[in-house]
Motif scaffolding. Sequence first.
Motif, short mmCIF file in Angstrom:
data_model
loop_
_atom_site.label_atom_id
_atom_site.label_comp_id
_atom_site.label_asym_id
_atom_site.label_seq_id
_atom_site.Cartn_x
_atom_site.Cartn_y
_atom_site.Cartn_z
N GLN A 197 0.82 -1.20 0.00
CA GLN A 197 0.00 0.00 0.00
C GLN A 197 0.86 1.27 0.00
N THR A 198 2.15 1.09 -0.12
CA THR A 198 3.04 2.23 -0.33
C THR A 198 2.71 2.84 -1.69
N SER A 199 2.36 4.12 -1.69
CA SER A 199 1.88 4.74 -2.92
C SER A 199 1.64 6.22 -2.69
N MET A 200 1.29 6.91 -3.79
CA MET A 200 0.79 8.28 -3.71
C MET A 200 -0.73 8.20 -3.69
N TYR A 201 -1.34 8.85 -2.71
CA TYR A 201 -2.80 8.85 -2.58
C TYR A 201 -3.32 10.24 -2.92
N LEU A 202 -4.29 10.26 -3.82
CA LEU A 202 -4.85 11.52 -4.29
C LEU A 202 -6.35 11.56 -4.04
N CYS A 203 -6.79 12.68 -3.50
CA CYS A 203 -8.20 12.92 -3.26
C CYS A 203 -8.69 13.90 -4.31
N ALA A 204 -9.95 13.76 -4.71
CA ALA A 204 -10.51 14.66 -5.71
C ALA A 204 -11.99 14.89 -5.40
N SER A 205 -12.53 15.96 -5.98
CA SER A 205 -13.96 16.22 -5.81
C SER A 205 -14.54 16.80 -7.09
N THR A 206 -15.85 16.60 -7.26
CA THR A 206 -16.59 17.25 -8.34
C THR A 206 -17.89 17.79 -7.77
N LYS A 207 -18.49 18.72 -8.53
CA LYS A 207 -19.60 19.49 -7.99
C LYS A 207 -20.82 18.64 -7.65
N THR A 208 -21.22 17.79 -8.61
CA THR A 208 -22.43 17.01 -8.40
C THR A 208 -22.20 15.56 -8.78
N ARG A 209 -23.22 14.76 -8.55
CA ARG A 209 -23.13 13.33 -8.85
C ARG A 209 -23.00 13.11 -10.36
N VAL A 210 -23.59 14.01 -11.15
CA VAL A 210 -23.42 13.93 -12.60
C VAL A 210 -21.97 14.25 -12.92
N LEU A 211 -21.33 13.37 -13.65
CA LEU A 211 -19.87 13.49 -13.81
C LEU A 211 -19.45 14.39 -14.96
N SER A 212 -20.31 15.34 -15.35
CA SER A 212 -19.93 16.23 -16.44
C SER A 212 -19.17 17.44 -15.95
N TYR A 213 -18.97 17.52 -14.64
CA TYR A 213 -18.26 18.67 -14.09
C TYR A 213 -16.78 18.35 -13.92
N GLU A 214 -16.01 19.43 -13.83
CA GLU A 214 -14.56 19.33 -13.69
C GLU A 214 -14.18 18.66 -12.39
N GLN A 215 -13.10 17.89 -12.44
CA GLN A 215 -12.60 17.21 -11.25
C GLN A 215 -11.43 18.00 -10.68
N TYR A 216 -11.44 18.23 -9.37
CA TYR A 216 -10.39 18.99 -8.70
C TYR A 216 -9.64 18.08 -7.75
N PHE A 217 -8.32 18.19 -7.75
CA PHE A 217 -7.48 17.31 -6.96
C PHE A 217 -6.79 18.03 -5.82
N GLY A 218 -6.52 17.27 -4.76
CA GLY A 218 -5.67 17.73 -3.68
C GLY A 218 -4.20 17.55 -4.03
N PRO A 219 -3.29 17.94 -3.14
CA PRO A 219 -1.85 17.89 -3.42
C PRO A 219 -1.24 16.50 -3.30
N GLY A 220 -2.00 15.55 -2.75
CA GLY A 220 -1.49 14.19 -2.65
C GLY A 220 -0.82 13.91 -1.31
N THR A 221 -0.86 12.64 -0.91
CA THR A 221 -0.15 12.16 0.27
C THR A 221 0.74 11.00 -0.17
N ARG A 222 2.03 11.16 0.05
CA ARG A 222 2.96 10.07 -0.26
C ARG A 222 3.09 9.20 0.98
N LEU A 223 2.53 8.00 0.91
CA LEU A 223 2.55 7.07 2.04
C LEU A 223 3.60 5.99 1.81
N THR A 224 4.44 5.82 2.80
CA THR A 224 5.42 4.74 2.79
C THR A 224 5.12 3.81 3.96
N VAL A 225 4.97 2.52 3.67
CA VAL A 225 4.72 1.52 4.71
C VAL A 225 5.96 0.63 4.80
N THR A 226 6.56 0.60 5.97
CA THR A 226 7.81 -0.16 6.14
C THR A 226 7.61 -1.41 6.98
#
Lengths: 114, 109
Positions: free
Chosen positions: A85-114
Amino acid sequence: DVKVTQSSRYLVKRTGEKVFLECVQDMDHENMFWYRQDPGLGLRLIYFSYDVKMKEKGDIPEGYSVSREKKERFSLILESASTNQTSMYLCASTKTRVLSYEQYFGPGTRLTVT
Amino acid sequence: KQEVTQIPAALSVPEGENLVLNCSFTDSAIYNLQWFRQDPGKGLTSLLLIQSSQREQTSGRLNASLDKSSGRSTLYIAASQPGDSATYLCACTGNQFYFGTGTSLTVIP
């Protein structure tokens, strides 16, 4: 401007730990998403939510769960972190449930599992 | 399932050159297509969104086109600059968002 923030830019956790990744958006968006991004595999959808307390599995939900108690906040939970599960995790949002709107992303979380 | 392909995976050009990035998709039943830029270790920044009823969108030096019938979109960057160096991803929208794996662009001063 829409702003999507993630709780941490970098995280290092040990195998077996429970990990919480938080995402907050400030534009009253209905849809929120969690992706992971790995070299050569691109972005893969883990879970998404189109309303408070609602969640839908994406392509790779195994080993993850999510929580959406408030409209602006969507949390990704790794119940027992593993090294794959070591990976870059990205969150995003859009305005409504209809997916015709633009998707906006967060800056990401780089997770390292040792 | 929708498959999105971006070729080439990497591209290097000298500063000032005009260039085209390609995105192809297998299912033409899409709501829209979105182009993103990603700098190393960062999130995705939206560049352009083309609705399925549109043919192109422009923003500054960027122009994106969409041909649904052929399953293709292009991102045209005019007069490239070193600051344009980044990975460019396209995503098309059906019942979820489908992403390509990106083209890594390097603009050489």
